[in-house]
Enzyme design. Structure first.
Site, PDB file in Angstrom:
ATOM      1  N   GLY A  45       0.840  -1.199   0.000  1.00 37.91           N
ATOM      2  CA  GLY A  45       0.000   0.000   0.000  1.00 37.91           C
ATOM      3  C   GLY A  45       0.868   1.240   0.000  1.00 37.91           C
ATOM      4  O   GLY A  45       2.065   1.165   0.327  1.00 37.91           O
ATOM      5  N   GLN A  50       2.955   9.901   1.847  1.00 36.31           N
ATOM      6  CA  GLN A  50       4.304   9.317   1.908  1.00 36.31           C
ATOM      7  C   GLN A  50       5.229   9.799   0.795  1.00 36.31           C
ATOM      8  O   GLN A  50       6.441   9.685   0.904  1.00 36.31           O
ATOM      9  CB  GLN A  50       4.222   7.779   1.862  1.00 36.31           C
ATOM     10  N   CYS A  90       6.085  -0.346   7.612  1.00 34.76           N
ATOM     11  CA  CYS A  90       5.721   0.835   6.834  1.00 34.76           C
ATOM     12  C   CYS A  90       6.928   1.281   6.019  1.00 34.76           C
ATOM     13  O   CYS A  90       8.044   1.320   6.539  1.00 34.76           O
ATOM     14  CB  CYS A  90       5.282   1.952   7.778  1.00 34.76           C
ATOM     15  N   LEU A  91       6.670   1.617   4.762  1.00 35.38           N
ATOM     16  CA  LEU A  91       7.764   2.091   3.899  1.00 35.38           C
ATOM     17  C   LEU A  91       8.378   3.384   4.441  1.00 35.38           C
ATOM     18  O   LEU A  91       9.516   3.700   4.122  1.00 35.38           O
ATOM     19  CB  LEU A  91       7.243   2.306   2.473  1.00 35.38           C
ATOM     20  N   HIS A 132      -4.279   1.361   7.819  1.00 31.96           N
ATOM     21  CA  HIS A 132      -2.909   1.892   7.876  1.00 31.96           C
ATOM     22  C   HIS A 132      -2.771   3.100   6.932  1.00 31.96           C
ATOM     23  O   HIS A 132      -2.189   4.121   7.308  1.00 31.96           O
ATOM     24  CB  HIS A 132      -1.949   0.757   7.501  1.00 31.96           C
ATOM     25  N   GLU A 133      -3.322   2.974   5.728  1.00 28.88           N
ATOM     26  CA  GLU A 133      -3.187   4.054   4.726  1.00 28.88           C
ATOM     27  C   GLU A 133      -4.053   5.267   5.082  1.00 28.88           C
ATOM     28  O   GLU A 133      -3.619   6.408   4.895  1.00 28.88           O
ATOM     29  CB  GLU A 133      -3.542   3.541   3.320  1.00 28.88           C
ATOM     30  N   HIS A 136      -2.282   7.353   7.456  1.00 31.84           N
ATOM     31  CA  HIS A 136      -1.282   8.231   6.811  1.00 31.84           C
ATOM     32  C   HIS A 136      -1.916   9.541   6.343  1.00 31.84           C
ATOM     33  O   HIS A 136      -1.325  10.615   6.496  1.00 31.84           O
ATOM     34  CB  HIS A 136      -0.659   7.538   5.586  1.00 31.84           C
TER      35      HIS A 136
HETATM   36  O1  GNR Z   1       4.097  -2.667   2.521  1.00 30.69           O
HETATM   37  C1  GNR Z   1       3.452  -2.545   3.572  1.00 30.69           C
HETATM   38  N1  GNR Z   1       3.158  -3.653   4.294  1.00 30.69           N
HETATM   39  C2  GNR Z   1       2.269  -3.639   5.365  1.00 30.69           C
HETATM   40  C3  GNR Z   1       2.224  -4.772   6.170  1.00 30.69           C
HETATM   41  C4  GNR Z   1       1.358  -4.832   7.231  1.00 30.69           C
HETATM   42  C5  GNR Z   1       0.507  -3.794   7.482  1.00 30.69           C
HETATM   43  C6  GNR Z   1       0.534  -2.658   6.703  1.00 30.69           C
HETATM   44  C7  GNR Z   1       1.411  -2.575   5.638  1.00 30.69           C
HETATM   45  S1  GNR Z   1       1.422  -1.166   4.625  1.00 30.69           S
HETATM   46  C8  GNR Z   1       3.074  -1.199   4.047  1.00 30.69           C
HETATM   47  C9  GNR Z   1       3.286  -0.123   3.004  1.00 30.69           C
HETATM   48  C10 GNR Z   1       3.083   1.231   3.632  1.00 30.69           C
HETATM   49  O2  GNR Z   1       3.875   1.741   4.373  1.00 30.69           O
HETATM   50  N2  GNR Z   1       1.963   1.838   3.376  1.00 30.69           N
HETATM   51  O3  GNR Z   1       1.703   3.025   3.944  1.00 30.69           O
HETATM   52 NI    NI Z   2       2.833   3.064   5.800  1.00 26.87          NI
END
Ligand code: GNR
Ligand code: NI
Length: 165
Positions: A45, A50, A90-91, A132-133, A136
């Site tokens: 995601g 980001q 998270c990236l 999660h997104e 952000h």
């Molecule tokens: O690549 C991602 N893997 C992930 C694994 C578990 C829960 C959430 C994520 S999102 C993350 C990519 C990211 O940072 N998206 O904002």
């Molecule tokens: Ni993230």
């Protein structure tokens, strides 16, 4: 085009993203760039925040083959059901994973790249990823859900690695 991803503790990750109101070519280009950036990372995601674009746009693909792209514009979580806990990364927080509590299933209202409304139900990893997104877009990182003790350890680790807080 692959875009650079902001890293914690960059304050730009704390900005609240604004709703998309005009669905023009610039939005299509941005969405394409977000998919390219997410696939290349690789991640499941990516939120526009980001890549320092403070618009309410999310791209997701949780498939193994990276062939099930989902784009959510102006997403709103309208129902939250059950509880689940799983490891997240998270990236924008490289080399860090922790277990996070989320809702198990959600209902989401969103728009596609043409500005058409749609509704979707999500559970398991897809549900976790959307939550999660959406965080952000509101300037929230997964680490904000951790205990103060764990956040303190992350700050220490981040300082050690030479990043400014
Ligand atoms: O690549 C991602 N893997 C992930 C694994 C578990 C829960 C959430 C994520 S999102 C993350 C990519 C990211 O940072 N998206 O904002
Ligand atoms: Ni993230």
């Amino acid at each position: 085009m692959i875009l650079p991803i902001l890293h914690y503790p960059d304050k730009r990750l704390r900005k609240i993203a604004e709703e998309v109101e005009v669905f023009d070519d610039s939005i299509s280009v941005l969405v394409d760039d977000m998919f390219e950036t997410m696939y290349q990372a690789p991640g499941i995601g990516l939120a526009a925040t980001q890549i320092n674009q403070h618009k309410r746009i999310i791209v997701i693909d949780i498939s193994e083959q990276q062939n099930e792209p989902i784009c959510l514009i102006n997403p709103v979580i309208t129902e939250k059901i059950g509880k689940t806990e799983s490891e997240e990364g998270c990236l924008s927080v490289p080399d860090y994973v922790e277990s996070i509590k989320r809702f198990e299933s959600i209902k989401v209202d969103a728009m596609n790249q043409k500005g058409e409304n749609f509704e979707m139900d999500a559970s398991d990893l897809l549900s976790i990823c959307i939550q999660h997104e959406v965080d952000h877009l509101n300037g929230i990182l997964f680490v904000d859900h951790l205990s103060k003790l764990k956040q303190g350890r992350l700050i220490k680790k981040t300082k050690k690695s030479g990043k400014e807080l």
